[in-house]
Every structure is written in C-alpha cells, then in structure tokens.
Design an enzyme around this catalytic site. Structure first.
Site, PDB file in Angstrom:
ATOM      1  N   HIS A  60       2.594   0.053   8.203  1.00 28.11           N
ATOM      2  CA  HIS A  60       2.650  -0.415   6.987  1.00 28.11           C
ATOM      3  C   HIS A  60       3.663  -0.087   5.736  1.00 28.11           C
ATOM      4  O   HIS A  60       3.709   0.837   5.932  1.00 28.11           O
ATOM      5  CB  HIS A  60       1.115  -0.449   6.553  1.00 28.11           C
ATOM      6  CG  HIS A  60       0.178   0.844   6.247  1.00 28.11           C
ATOM      7  ND1 HIS A  60       0.687   1.287   6.563  1.00 28.11           N
ATOM      8  CD2 HIS A  60      -0.377   0.408   5.374  1.00 28.11           C
ATOM      9  CE1 HIS A  60      -0.614   2.456   6.094  1.00 28.11           C
ATOM     10  NE2 HIS A  60      -1.180   1.134   5.218  1.00 28.11           N
ATOM     11  N   HIS A  62       2.006   0.369   2.307  1.00 30.17           N
ATOM     12  CA  HIS A  62       1.369   1.477   1.530  1.00 30.17           C
ATOM     13  C   HIS A  62       2.033   2.182   1.387  1.00 30.17           C
ATOM     14  O   HIS A  62       3.130   2.429   1.995  1.00 30.17           O
ATOM     15  CB  HIS A  62       0.139   1.552   1.479  1.00 30.17           C
ATOM     16  CG  HIS A  62      -1.051   0.327   1.061  1.00 30.17           C
ATOM     17  ND1 HIS A  62      -2.371   0.407   2.284  1.00 30.17           N
ATOM     18  CD2 HIS A  62      -1.093  -0.807   0.648  1.00 30.17           C
ATOM     19  CE1 HIS A  62      -3.025  -0.453   1.632  1.00 30.17           C
ATOM     20  NE2 HIS A  62      -1.941  -0.784   1.358  1.00 30.17           N
ATOM     21  N   ASP A  64       2.545   5.381  -0.237  1.00 30.97           N
ATOM     22  CA  ASP A  64       2.171   6.502   0.807  1.00 30.97           C
ATOM     23  C   ASP A  64       2.849   6.643   2.848  1.00 30.97           C
ATOM     24  O   ASP A  64       3.164   7.600   3.150  1.00 30.97           O
ATOM     25  CB  ASP A  64       0.780   6.734   0.831  1.00 30.97           C
ATOM     26  CG  ASP A  64      -0.551   6.050   1.737  1.00 30.97           C
ATOM     27  OD1 ASP A  64       0.133   5.087   1.611  1.00 30.97           O
ATOM     28  OD2 ASP A  64      -1.183   6.544   2.206  1.00 30.97           O
ATOM     29  N   HIS A  65       3.269   5.308   3.619  1.00 31.32           N
ATOM     30  CA  HIS A  65       4.190   5.529   4.393  1.00 31.32           C
ATOM     31  C   HIS A  65       5.674   5.055   4.339  1.00 31.32           C
ATOM     32  O   HIS A  65       5.800   5.748   5.794  1.00 31.32           O
ATOM     33  CB  HIS A  65       3.559   4.653   5.533  1.00 31.32           C
ATOM     34  CG  HIS A  65       1.346   5.322   5.700  1.00 31.32           C
ATOM     35  ND1 HIS A  65       1.221   5.526   6.584  1.00 31.32           N
ATOM     36  CD2 HIS A  65       1.016   4.443   4.420  1.00 31.32           C
ATOM     37  CE1 HIS A  65      -0.186   5.567   6.286  1.00 31.32           C
ATOM     38  NE2 HIS A  65      -0.554   5.601   4.533  1.00 31.32           N
ATOM     39  N   HIS A 139      -7.227  -2.965   8.145  1.00 27.28           N
ATOM     40  CA  HIS A 139      -6.367  -2.153   6.321  1.00 27.28           C
ATOM     41  C   HIS A 139      -6.482  -3.240   5.763  1.00 27.28           C
ATOM     42  O   HIS A 139      -6.297  -4.638   6.026  1.00 27.28           O
ATOM     43  CB  HIS A 139      -5.338  -1.492   7.058  1.00 27.28           C
ATOM     44  CG  HIS A 139      -5.080  -0.332   5.636  1.00 27.28           C
ATOM     45  ND1 HIS A 139      -6.304   0.538   5.178  1.00 27.28           N
ATOM     46  CD2 HIS A 139      -3.959   0.101   5.631  1.00 27.28           C
ATOM     47  CE1 HIS A 139      -5.659   0.969   4.045  1.00 27.28           C
ATOM     48  NE2 HIS A 139      -4.297   1.431   4.150  1.00 27.28           N
ATOM     49  N   ASP A 208      -3.091   3.092   8.918  1.00 23.47           N
ATOM     50  CA  ASP A 208      -4.784   3.577   7.981  1.00 23.47           C
ATOM     51  C   ASP A 208      -5.663   2.504   8.850  1.00 23.47           C
ATOM     52  O   ASP A 208      -5.155   1.580   8.661  1.00 23.47           O
ATOM     53  CB  ASP A 208      -4.560   3.204   6.459  1.00 23.47           C
ATOM     54  CG  ASP A 208      -3.352   4.430   5.996  1.00 23.47           C
ATOM     55  OD1 ASP A 208      -3.379   5.329   6.245  1.00 23.47           O
ATOM     56  OD2 ASP A 208      -3.174   3.932   5.038  1.00 23.47           O
ATOM     57  N   HIS A 266      -4.516  11.975   7.228  1.00 28.41           N
ATOM     58  CA  HIS A 266      -4.511  11.551   6.301  1.00 28.41           C
ATOM     59  C   HIS A 266      -5.828  11.736   5.107  1.00 28.41           C
ATOM     60  O   HIS A 266      -6.230  10.572   4.918  1.00 28.41           O
ATOM     61  CB  HIS A 266      -4.916   9.882   6.679  1.00 28.41           C
ATOM     62  CG  HIS A 266      -4.146   8.640   5.521  1.00 28.41           C
ATOM     63  ND1 HIS A 266      -5.230   8.047   5.075  1.00 28.41           N
ATOM     64  CD2 HIS A 266      -3.224   7.858   5.005  1.00 28.41           C
ATOM     65  CE1 HIS A 266      -4.520   7.108   4.056  1.00 28.41           C
ATOM     66  NE2 HIS A 266      -3.372   6.861   4.575  1.00 28.41           N
TER      67      HIS A 266
HETATM   68 ZN   LIG Z   1      -2.591   5.496   3.434  1.00 29.60          ZN
HETATM   69 ZN   LIG Z   2      -2.032   2.222   3.936  1.00 26.60          ZN
END
Ligand SMILES: [Zn+2]
Ligand SMILES: [Zn+2]
Length: 299
Positions: A60, A62, A64-65, A139, A208, A266
C-alpha cells in the site's frame, strides 16, 4: 524458498529498526516485498545483487512501505539493469514514479511493467518460479497482502522406476511430453514412471491490517505466515484507531489458520524491547518468531 527480513519497523523507524521490506528468494530469483525508506542500504548491507530482483510487491502507499522505491529504481538503472522489472502495486504508484522522474529529468533505463492491485482476492503475478495472489486487507487505505506459492512441475518422476526400466534422460523427457513411448516392445506410460506432484511451498505477507475474518480463509495450509503485530494487546485502542493488529491478535489468526510458523513484525517504535510482543504471541501460537532485520527463514 528463503525469506530475508530487511526492515520490520512501523511508520517511525527506531535505532537499528527500519521500515518494512523483505526479500524472497526462489531458485535464486529475487522478489522484494515492500520497499520502505533505506531498503537500498539494507540490500547493500546483506550483499544482495539488486539487479537480480525480478519483481517488487508494494502492499500500500503509506510511506513506510514504499519511500525507498525511487532510490532503488534509479540505482538499478545506474547499475545497468536491462531486463524487465515487474512492480505489483496499488494504482497511482506509477504516477508517483513517473512524476518524480519527470521533475528530476531522470530516465530509468530498463522496462517496468506495472501490475495494479485491486481490492479483490486473486492471482496477480506468475512466472516460471512462483504464483502470487493478492489478498485484500483492512487498513486505513487500500492495502493488499500477498500469498507466494512456489511452482512445482505437475508430476514427480519416480527415480527408482527410471533406473529399473533403464530409461535415458531423453526417453524420460519424451514420455513426459508424449505421455507414452515404446521401449523394447513394451509401452511405458507417464503414469508408470511418475506420480502427481503434491509438493507445496507457500508464504503469506499480511501487513498492515486490523485482524478480520474476511482474509483468513485464504491463509490455510501455509508454510510461513507473516502477520503484522504493531502493538501489544494492552495498546489495542491504538491498534483500533490506526487499523493495525496486536501480537495476541496475530497469534489468534495463526491459531485459526495453522501455518507451520508465524513471523510477527511492523513493530511500533514505542517498544524498545520486542520480547513482550513475542511472549504475548507465543502464549497463543508457540511457533512464532520476531521478524528481526537480517534474519533469514528457509522453508
Ligand atoms: Zn506500515
Ligand atoms: Zn499503513
């Protein structure tokens, strides 16, 4: 199959913990799963040949990915990658990559094939090594996990029978192709020299997400399950607010779908010591391990 953890932190990195990224190796072909900031450096740390990566799977959008993706793509280009790279990702990632290239006048000198995920379960990627299904999760924004299955030939050759019948490799290949041949006046069939191949190897990456019954039926009979465990169960309110899971909940999913092993990751930066998360999960599903950076799991 071999899985190396490159990053296992949630949105805020902490000390030596970096955002999500994992490397799956199948028959020496490499597949990158998520690409958080700094993934390029993790690949360098573990001496991984970046240009051997065949496909990148982004769960996805976000940061951090996927914030590590541009640096990785431009470095691969500078290192003279020429063959195609598949990127399995949510719609719009292509726009993001192309806009950054346009503004910085960067040219990526190898072909990229974008395969867009939808919020429907089903096959999303296949090559000679693996078949991958997308798994919609629950999510804040559209997010897909991925289930990776190693491809096996449909039939397994019975070596003892081959030796008994004194068949050459060419004759075996001919039988597998034509279903039968005549040898010394006798018919040798595919059924007599092979059996149905029931081998499986599978890995599911679930991050997530809030735990939800909608995706669990797809997780049966796995060798390895990675399920995010951002929080301890004592912090379930935070998990609910942010659409994440607790270690106890991840273990309850594992208990329901019975993988051979559960990995949790995570992790929120609020936990300096990760052992309480591990203990919480192991109380429910004993064969659980922390997805710590640098660890490799073979299955
Ligand atoms: Zn994340
Ligand atoms: Zn996320």
């Amino acid at each position: 199959m071999k899985l190396t953890i490159l990053g296992s932190s949630s949105a805020t990195p902490y000390l030596d913990r970096h955002p999500s990224s994992q490397l799956l190796s199948v028959n020496d072909h490499l597949y990158l799963i998520d690409c958080g900031e700094g993934t390029l450096f993790r690949l360098n740390d573990f001496s991984i040949k970046k240009n051997k990566i065949k496909a990148i799977f982004i769960s996805h959008l976000h940061g951090d990915h996927y914030y590590g993706l541009m640096g990785l793509l431009t470095t691969m280009s500078m290192h003279e990658k020429t063959d195609e790279l598949a990127i399995v990702c949510p719609p719009r990632l292509k726009d993001i990559v192309e806009l950054q290239c346009e503004i910085s006048k960067t040219i990526i000198r190898f072909p990229i094939r974008y395969i867009e995920t939808t919020m429907e379960y089903g096959e999303i990627y296949k090559d000679s090594n693996i078949t991958v299904n997308a798994l919609p999760l629950c999510h804040k924004i559209d997010t897909c996990g991925f289930i990776f299955r190693k491809n096996f030939p449909p039939r397994k050759i019975l070596k003892e029978i081959i030796d008994q019948l004194d068949l050459s490799p060419q004759e075996v290949a001919q039988i597998m192709k034509q279903n039968r041949i005549l040898k010394d006046g006798r018919t040798v069939t595919i059924e007599s020299i092979s059996e149905e191949n029931t081998s499986t190897k599978s890995y599911a990456y679930c991050t997530d997400t809030r735990v939800d019954p909608s995706y669990q039926p797809y997780l049966l009979n796995l060798d390895l399950l990675y399920h995010e465990s951002t929080f301890l169960h004592a912090d379930i309110k935070r998990a609910e607010e942010t659409n994440h899971s607790t270690a106890r909940e991840a273990a309850q999913v594992a208990l329901a779908v019975a993988p051979k092993k559960l990995l949790i990751g995570h992790f929120s930066a609020r936990y300096i010591d990760l052992n309480p998360l591990l203990s919480e999960a192991q109380e429910i599903f004993l064969n659980t391990e922390l997805a710590i950076e640098g660890l490799t799991f073979e299955f």
